[in-house]
Scaffold this motif. Structure first.
Motif, PDB file in Angstrom:
ATOM      1  N   SER A   1      -0.572  17.417 -12.085  1.00 51.60           N
ATOM      2  CA  SER A   1      -0.253  16.767 -10.817  1.00 51.60           C
ATOM      3  C   SER A   1      -1.406  15.876 -10.381  1.00 51.60           C
ATOM      4  O   SER A   1      -2.570  16.156 -10.689  1.00 51.60           O
ATOM      5  CB  SER A   1       0.066  17.801  -9.733  1.00 51.60           C
ATOM      6  OG  SER A   1      -0.997  18.719  -9.577  1.00 51.60           O
ATOM      7  N   MET A   2      -1.070  14.807  -9.691  1.00 54.95           N
ATOM      8  CA  MET A   2      -2.068  13.837  -9.243  1.00 54.95           C
ATOM      9  C   MET A   2      -1.508  12.998  -8.105  1.00 54.95           C
ATOM     10  O   MET A   2      -0.286  12.862  -7.952  1.00 54.95           O
ATOM     11  CB  MET A   2      -2.500  12.939 -10.408  1.00 54.95           C
ATOM     12  CG  MET A   2      -1.382  12.185 -11.070  1.00 54.95           C
ATOM     13  SD  MET A   2      -1.789  11.603 -12.763  1.00 54.95           S
ATOM     14  CE  MET A   2      -1.735  13.143 -13.686  1.00 54.95           C
ATOM     15  N   LEU A   3      -2.417  12.461  -7.299  1.00 56.94           N
ATOM     16  CA  LEU A   3      -2.048  11.610  -6.173  1.00 56.94           C
ATOM     17  C   LEU A   3      -2.645  10.235  -6.390  1.00 56.94           C
ATOM     18  O   LEU A   3      -3.864  10.077  -6.462  1.00 56.94           O
ATOM     19  CB  LEU A   3      -2.559  12.209  -4.862  1.00 56.94           C
ATOM     20  CG  LEU A   3      -2.309  11.391  -3.599  1.00 56.94           C
ATOM     21  CD1 LEU A   3      -0.814  11.263  -3.307  1.00 56.94           C
ATOM     22  CD2 LEU A   3      -3.026  12.016  -2.404  1.00 56.94           C
ATOM     23  N   GLY A   4      -1.781   9.223  -6.498  1.00 53.97           N
ATOM     24  CA  GLY A   4      -2.224   7.855  -6.715  1.00 53.97           C
ATOM     25  C   GLY A   4      -2.137   7.037  -5.440  1.00 53.97           C
ATOM     26  O   GLY A   4      -1.149   7.116  -4.710  1.00 53.97           O
ATOM     27  N   ILE A   5      -3.175   6.275  -5.154  1.00 53.12           N
ATOM     28  CA  ILE A   5      -3.169   5.321  -4.043  1.00 53.12           C
ATOM     29  C   ILE A   5      -2.945   3.944  -4.639  1.00 53.12           C
ATOM     30  O   ILE A   5      -3.794   3.429  -5.372  1.00 53.12           O
ATOM     31  CB  ILE A   5      -4.497   5.358  -3.254  1.00 53.12           C
ATOM     32  CG1 ILE A   5      -4.830   6.784  -2.820  1.00 53.12           C
ATOM     33  CG2 ILE A   5      -4.427   4.407  -2.058  1.00 53.12           C
ATOM     34  CD1 ILE A   5      -3.772   7.439  -1.956  1.00 53.12           C
TER      35      ILE A   5
ATOM     36  N   LEU B   1       0.864  -1.165   0.000  1.00 49.98           N
ATOM     37  CA  LEU B   1       0.000   0.000   0.000  1.00 49.98           C
ATOM     38  C   LEU B   1       0.904   1.219   0.000  1.00 49.98           C
ATOM     39  O   LEU B   1       1.837   1.303   0.802  1.00 49.98           O
ATOM     40  CB  LEU B   1      -0.904   0.005   1.234  1.00 49.98           C
ATOM     41  CG  LEU B   1      -1.755   1.266   1.451  1.00 49.98           C
ATOM     42  CD1 LEU B   1      -2.767   1.428   0.323  1.00 49.98           C
ATOM     43  CD2 LEU B   1      -2.446   1.218   2.808  1.00 49.98           C
ATOM     44  N   SER B   2       0.651   2.158  -0.919  1.00 44.80           N
ATOM     45  CA  SER B   2       1.492   3.345  -0.974  1.00 44.80           C
ATOM     46  C   SER B   2       0.735   4.532  -1.544  1.00 44.80           C
ATOM     47  O   SER B   2      -0.309   4.369  -2.183  1.00 44.80           O
ATOM     48  CB  SER B   2       2.751   3.088  -1.814  1.00 44.80           C
ATOM     49  OG  SER B   2       2.443   3.086  -3.197  1.00 44.80           O
ATOM     50  N   GLY B   3       1.282   5.704  -1.306  1.00 41.29           N
ATOM     51  CA  GLY B   3       0.795   6.924  -1.934  1.00 41.29           C
ATOM     52  C   GLY B   3       1.882   7.501  -2.816  1.00 41.29           C
ATOM     53  O   GLY B   3       3.033   7.632  -2.390  1.00 41.29           O
ATOM     54  N   LYS B   4       1.531   7.822  -4.067  1.00 41.31           N
ATOM     55  CA  LYS B   4       2.487   8.398  -5.021  1.00 41.31           C
ATOM     56  C   LYS B   4       1.979   9.759  -5.489  1.00 41.31           C
ATOM     57  O   LYS B   4       0.819   9.872  -5.908  1.00 41.31           O
ATOM     58  CB  LYS B   4       2.657   7.498  -6.248  1.00 41.31           C
ATOM     59  CG  LYS B   4       3.268   6.145  -5.979  1.00 41.31           C
ATOM     60  CD  LYS B   4       3.371   5.359  -7.276  1.00 41.31           C
ATOM     61  CE  LYS B   4       3.952   3.973  -7.047  1.00 41.31           C
ATOM     62  NZ  LYS B   4       4.032   3.195  -8.292  1.00 41.31           N
TER      63      LYS B   4
END
Length: 202
Positions: free
Chosen positions: A187-191, A170-173
């Motif tokens: 820009s974007m935040l991926g889980i 499990l990570s946040g990118k």
């Protein structure tokens, strides 16, 4: 896209070859990546999307330090009423259907904070290119632009090792691209929810 595939294939073959003689092992990660748009990306299409995924390969120099490659894809969709569309001498107003596809291809470095126990928190950072394509549909009118950007990615996550050979992650990118004259910075935040294949020599 052929260039990207050749680059990824070459990188994997190189890392696998080096791994046999110099490395401790490798990690292969296949991730499902629901993604939240941020900044200019959210201005264009604001919907959280479940249409994302990526593949990672890490050549581990030790049990804690690795270098690797990542290739991914994420697609955003949005419906925006009462917007104006201009093409040449024609201007119309109506509901716009917007879509954006982003494909990051990055070289990454990973550091596992501790290799003791089953839970292995890690940090990583990557840099490379991101191909962005934006499309607007309004009736019979279509506008599409595409551009390649320099991009970077910090990541914070953890791997839970189920067995000697399999884990989950499990990570946040956070992805950030540099804008140009065609498309602004994105820009974007991926889980990332992933399946990890583990192969260590020792």
């Amino acid at each position: 896209m052929k260039t990207y595939i050749y680059l990824l294939t070459f990188s994997l073959v190189t890392f696998l070859g080096l791994n046999e003689s110099l490395g401790q092992g490798n990690l292969i990660m296949i991730n499902y990546a629901p993604t939240l748009p941020l900044g200019n990306t959210a201005d264009f299409t604001s919907n959280f999307t479940g249409r994302g995924g990526n593949f990672e390969f890490y050549w581990m120099r030790s049990n804690q330090l690795g270098i690797g490659v990542e290739i991914g894809s994420v697609s955003f969709k949005d419906k925006i009423p009462d917007r104006t569309f201009s093409s040449g001498t024609v201007t119309i107003t109506g509901t716009q259907f917007r879509g954006q596809a982003s494909t990051p291809i990055l070289v990454s470095a990973m550091y596992i904070l501790t290799d003791k126990g089953k839970l292995k928190p890690y940090v990583s950072i990557g840099a490379g290119i991101m191909q962005n394509t934006q499309r607007i549909d309004l009736g019979i009118f279509v506008q599409q632009v595409s551009s390649r950007h320099f991009a970077f990615k910090p990541e914070l996550g953890a791997i839970y090792q189920i067995s000697d050979y399999v884990g989950i992650k499990l990570s946040g990118k956070y992805y950030q691209s540099v804008g140009n004259n065609t498309i602004d910075s994105q820009s974007m935040l991926g889980i990332n929810l992933g399946f990890v294949m583990i192969n260590f020599n020792n």
